[in-house]
Write an enzyme that holds these catalytic residues in place. Structure first.
Site, PDB file in Angstrom:
ATOM      1  N   ASP A  84       0.420  -1.104   0.168  1.00 43.28           N
ATOM      2  CA  ASP A  84       0.086   0.049  -0.030  1.00 43.28           C
ATOM      3  C   ASP A  84       1.426   1.435   0.227  1.00 43.28           C
ATOM      4  O   ASP A  84       1.925   1.193   0.783  1.00 43.28           O
ATOM      5  CB  ASP A  84      -0.527   0.213   0.757  1.00 43.28           C
ATOM      6  N   HIS A  85       0.863   1.709  -1.078  1.00 42.17           N
ATOM      7  CA  HIS A  85       1.494   3.267  -1.005  1.00 42.17           C
ATOM      8  C   HIS A  85       3.175   3.252  -1.332  1.00 42.17           C
ATOM      9  O   HIS A  85       3.611   3.526  -0.684  1.00 42.17           O
ATOM     10  CB  HIS A  85       0.976   4.464   0.041  1.00 42.17           C
ATOM     11  N   GLY A 178      -7.965   8.066   7.511  1.00 40.45           N
ATOM     12  CA  GLY A 178      -8.501   8.623   8.402  1.00 40.45           C
ATOM     13  C   GLY A 178      -9.611   8.577   8.831  1.00 40.45           C
ATOM     14  O   GLY A 178     -10.836   8.416   8.012  1.00 40.45           O
ATOM     15  N   HIS A 207      -9.223   5.175  -1.701  1.00 36.93           N
ATOM     16  CA  HIS A 207      -8.664   5.112  -0.665  1.00 36.93           C
ATOM     17  C   HIS A 207      -9.429   6.202   0.433  1.00 36.93           C
ATOM     18  O   HIS A 207     -10.310   6.349  -0.296  1.00 36.93           O
ATOM     19  CB  HIS A 207      -7.193   5.725  -1.035  1.00 36.93           C
ATOM     20  N   GLY A 208      -9.112   5.419   1.971  1.00 33.28           N
ATOM     21  CA  GLY A 208      -9.762   6.374   2.128  1.00 33.28           C
ATOM     22  C   GLY A 208     -11.033   5.926   3.242  1.00 33.28           C
ATOM     23  O   GLY A 208     -12.004   6.620   3.468  1.00 33.28           O
TER      24      GLY A 208
HETATM   25  P1  13P Z   1      -8.424   4.576   6.489  1.00 27.45           P
HETATM   26  O1  13P Z   1      -7.587   4.216   7.294  1.00 27.45           O
HETATM   27  O2  13P Z   1      -9.218   5.974   5.745  1.00 27.45           O
HETATM   28  O3  13P Z   1      -9.838   3.346   6.234  1.00 27.45           O
HETATM   29  O4  13P Z   1      -7.702   4.400   4.442  1.00 27.45           O
HETATM   30  C1  13P Z   1      -7.275   3.243   4.041  1.00 27.45           C
HETATM   31  C2  13P Z   1      -6.314   3.346   2.670  1.00 27.45           C
HETATM   32  O5  13P Z   1      -7.071   4.318   2.316  1.00 27.45           O
HETATM   33  C3  13P Z   1      -4.968   2.643   2.458  1.00 27.45           C
HETATM   34  O6  13P Z   1      -4.463   2.753   2.037  1.00 27.45           O
END
Ligand code: 13P
Length: 287
Positions: A84-85, A178, A207-208
């Site tokens: 991830d990233h 977050g 994401h997110g």
């Molecule tokens: P959240 O922590 O907001 O669920 O986002 C996760 C994410 O996008 C991982 O790359």
């Protein structure tokens, strides 16, 4: 079964549902996500940030644990182990460690450099049978030291990166890692629709995923989102259940301090969150 994320995401995009990427932090997290996906007959993606990889002592440990757990638990649904990233170096480390999928997050580079590095990594990943995600625009907030301003992606730049042959594309559409602040204006569906129109059948990544209202998740899926990342929500569920156990004094009763007992409520809480998301994303019984 450890597989690349390519096929499961193409099927999701065609079938108008999304596969969840659940970020893992340790053995309990990994086991909870794998068992829930198996119970629900859902394909699943295990996300590993560079920080979490380091915490678990390195990507080699993570890959070995995930592969062994898939075998020991008789997991039959498709599982992708995904960085991830990732940084440029992180991508190479995960390829070497035996991951089945990587994300190269070149969103903070000027577009020409993002294109150049993504091109190279697409070539390497595909030669070895891994899938690859790229990012344009940025995801707001912070995750494991990755900070983004949350600017919406430029649809033309998305097309440029999609045309490099990536398997999935993360486009910033006002999403944030977050918890979402109370004054969050919501996802930019205007941006998502414009990106979707430019990139054809490319599975898009949201994401997110923590805290996005259900109607927005459904609308995003209808506009080409086929992968949704969830991290913070599992952390919050785990923390709340663990707090409840300790505040009720259960760790002081009998052998309640045994880590297998102490971590059990948090483990069950992660399972419940993953179950809820798989239902919402529509990937149950799609394995
Ligand atoms: P959240 O922590 O907001 O669920 O986002 C996760 C994410 O996008 C991982 O790359």
């Amino acid at each position: 079964m450890l597989v690349s994320a390519k096929e499961m995401l193409q099927k999701a995009r065609e079938g108008k549902y999304a596969v969840g990427q659940f970020n893992i932090n340790n053995l309990e997290w990994t086991k909870a996500v794998l068992l829930t996906a198996e119970e629900m007959k859902s394909p699943v993606i295990l996300g590993v940030s560079e920080g979490a990889g380091k915490y678990m002592t390195g990507f080699g440990t993570v890959a070995a644990m995930v592969k062994a757990m898939i075998q020991e638990l008789n997991i039959t649904v498709p599982v992708a182990l995904h960085l991830d990233h990732g940084t440029y170096d992180g991508c190479y480390k995960c390829i070497k460690a035996g991951f089945s999928s990587i994300m190269f997050d070149g969103s903070h580079y000027p577009i020409a450099e993002n294109v150049e590095k993504t091109t190279e990594l697409v070539h390497v990943a595909h030669k070895l049978g891994l899938s690859i995600e790229a990012e344009v625009g940025s995801i707001g907030g912070e995750e494991d030291g990755v900070v983004g301003m949350g600017e919406c992606a430029d649809p033309n730049e998305c097309k440029m990166i999609a045309d490099l042959g990536v398997d999935m594309l993360a486009a910033g559409i006002g999403n944030i890692h977050g918890k979402y602040p109370a004054n969050w204006p919501g996802l930019s569906f205007e941006t998502l629709a414009a990106v979707n129109e430019k990139v054809g059948e490319m599975p898009l990544v949201l994401h997110g995923g923590t805290g996005i209202p259900e109607d927005m998740i459904k609308k995003a899926i209808s506009l080409g989102v086929a992968k949704i990342n969830v991290n913070t929500e599992c952390q919050l569920s785990f923390a709340a259940a663990t707090r409840e156990y300790i505040e009720a004094g259960k760790d002081q009763q009998g052998k309640g301090y045994d880590p297998r007992k102490l971590l059990a409520p948090g483990f069950e809480a992660i399972k419940a969150t993953v179950r809820e998301k798989i239902e919402l994303f529509g990937s149950a019984n799609k394995a």
